[in-house]
Design a protein around this motif. Structure first.
Motif, mmCIF file in Angstrom:
data_model
loop_
_atom_site.group_PDB
_atom_site.id
_atom_site.type_symbol
_atom_site.label_atom_id
_atom_site.label_comp_id
_atom_site.label_asym_id
_atom_site.label_seq_id
_atom_site.Cartn_x
_atom_site.Cartn_y
_atom_site.Cartn_z
ATOM 1 N N ALA A 1 5.392 68.422 42.041
ATOM 2 C CA ALA A 1 6.076 69.489 41.307
ATOM 3 C C ALA A 1 6.698 70.488 42.273
ATOM 4 O O ALA A 1 7.829 70.960 42.065
ATOM 5 N N GLN A 2 5.990 70.826 43.328
ATOM 6 C CA GLN A 2 6.515 71.760 44.324
ATOM 7 C C GLN A 2 7.676 71.145 45.098
ATOM 8 O O GLN A 2 8.641 71.829 45.445
ATOM 9 N N GLY B 1 10.608 70.145 42.057
ATOM 10 C CA GLY B 1 11.060 71.203 41.160
ATOM 11 C C GLY B 1 10.643 70.933 39.724
ATOM 12 O O GLY B 1 10.282 69.813 39.353
ATOM 13 N N PRO B 2 10.700 71.955 38.878
ATOM 14 C CA PRO B 2 10.165 71.829 37.517
ATOM 15 C C PRO B 2 10.937 70.870 36.613
ATOM 16 O O PRO B 2 10.336 70.139 35.833
ATOM 17 N N THR C 1 10.246 67.255 37.530
ATOM 18 C CA THR C 1 8.848 66.987 37.202
ATOM 19 C C THR C 1 8.678 66.791 35.705
ATOM 20 O O THR C 1 7.973 65.874 35.253
ATOM 21 N N SER D 1 8.354 76.515 33.479
ATOM 22 C CA SER D 1 8.640 76.950 34.841
ATOM 23 C C SER D 1 7.675 76.271 35.820
ATOM 24 O O SER D 1 6.652 75.702 35.419
ATOM 25 N N LEU D 2 8.010 76.340 37.091
ATOM 26 C CA LEU D 2 7.105 75.797 38.101
ATOM 27 C C LEU D 2 5.759 76.506 38.032
ATOM 28 O O LEU D 2 4.706 75.864 38.163
ATOM 29 N N MET E 1 2.217 74.542 37.475
ATOM 30 C CA MET E 1 1.117 74.642 38.425
ATOM 31 C C MET E 1 -0.126 75.228 37.757
ATOM 32 O O MET E 1 -1.254 74.778 38.003
#
Length: 240
Positions: free
Chosen positions: A119-120, A123-124, A127, A156-157, A161
């Motif tokens: 994910a990092q 990106g969102p 993902t 969102s990211l 997370m």
């Protein structure tokens, strides 16, 4: 009539239940948008399953709803287990759908740590599209994949997370035997997120528990076989 509360899973939202509209024929249906996801994507994300459970209970209290049927999908299934632990007197019937008793998911299509790292890196949006494809037997070719991916892309990211962190740090195994509400476990036999042993633990440990295994479906039975899913849910709720 006792309302039915629907709690979506990771990167979900209330819009994912549009094919469950017939459930409202039997009474009020309350579709939750968890903080950080769906229509509540602008709210600060929550990074614990217990925190999500508290938020949903407070939201329902604000609506004046103190007695309800409860259905949780995926991460939402973890959340509703925590709601049962906190407020069992409010829950008439419980449906655990495509979920399990632990947050670290043995047999998941990839580890939670891998999902966090990717994910990092990706990106969102990427993902959201990648993970939501795993929820369908036909992947991106599934008819309802585009709508599902669009809902997931609202996350969102930070929300992604936080959701992964919440699942990683949770276990509800020690509370299963204390679940007092009549319970139904729904599981698609092609689920690549929650393997059969997790559904089996729910079914065999919760005292008053029934099981519905839907063949030829993955993690999104309610979108892959919506009419069958709705019949299963309706039949269970009518057994009063």
């Amino acid at each position: 009539m006792i309302p039915l509360v629907l709690v979506h899973g990771f990167m979900g939202g209330s819009d994912q239940w549009r094919l469950q509209a017939p459930l409202a024929n039997d009474g009020q249906v309350v579709e939750i948008d968890l903080p950080g996801f769906g229509d509540n994507a602008d709210l600060p994300p929550i990074n614990s399953i217990g925190g999500f459970a508290d938020w949903v209970l407070q939201y329902l209290a604000s609506l004046g709803i103190d007695r309800f049927h409860l259905l949780g999908h995926s991460m939402g299934g973890m959340i509703v287990q925590e709601m049962m632990r906190r407020q069992p007197q409010s829950i008439e019937r419980l449906i655990l759908y495509g979920t399990g008793p632990v947050g670290v998911l043995p047999g998941r299509f990839e580890t939670i740590e891998t999902s966090m790292r990717r994910a990092q890196e990706d990106g969102p949006s990427a993902t959201a599209r990648r993970i939501s494809a795993t929820w369908f037997m036909k992947g991106e070719d599934a008819e309802t994949y585009p709508d599902c991916a669009a809902i997931a892309e609202r996350s969102s990211l930070a929300a992604i997370m936080a959701g992964l962190e919440a699942m990683r740090d949770w276990s509800g195994e020690d509370a299963l035997a204390a679940i007092s509400a009549p319970t139904l476990v729904i599981w698609g036999d092609g689920d690549r997120t929650y393997a059969w042993p997790q559904a089996e633990v729910l079914w065999k440990t919760i005292p008053d528990c029934r099981l519905a295994v839907v063949p030829g479906c993955a993690h999104a039975v309610h979108l892959e076989e919506p009419e069958l899913f709705n019949r299963i849910v309706t039949k269970f709720l009518r057994e009063m």
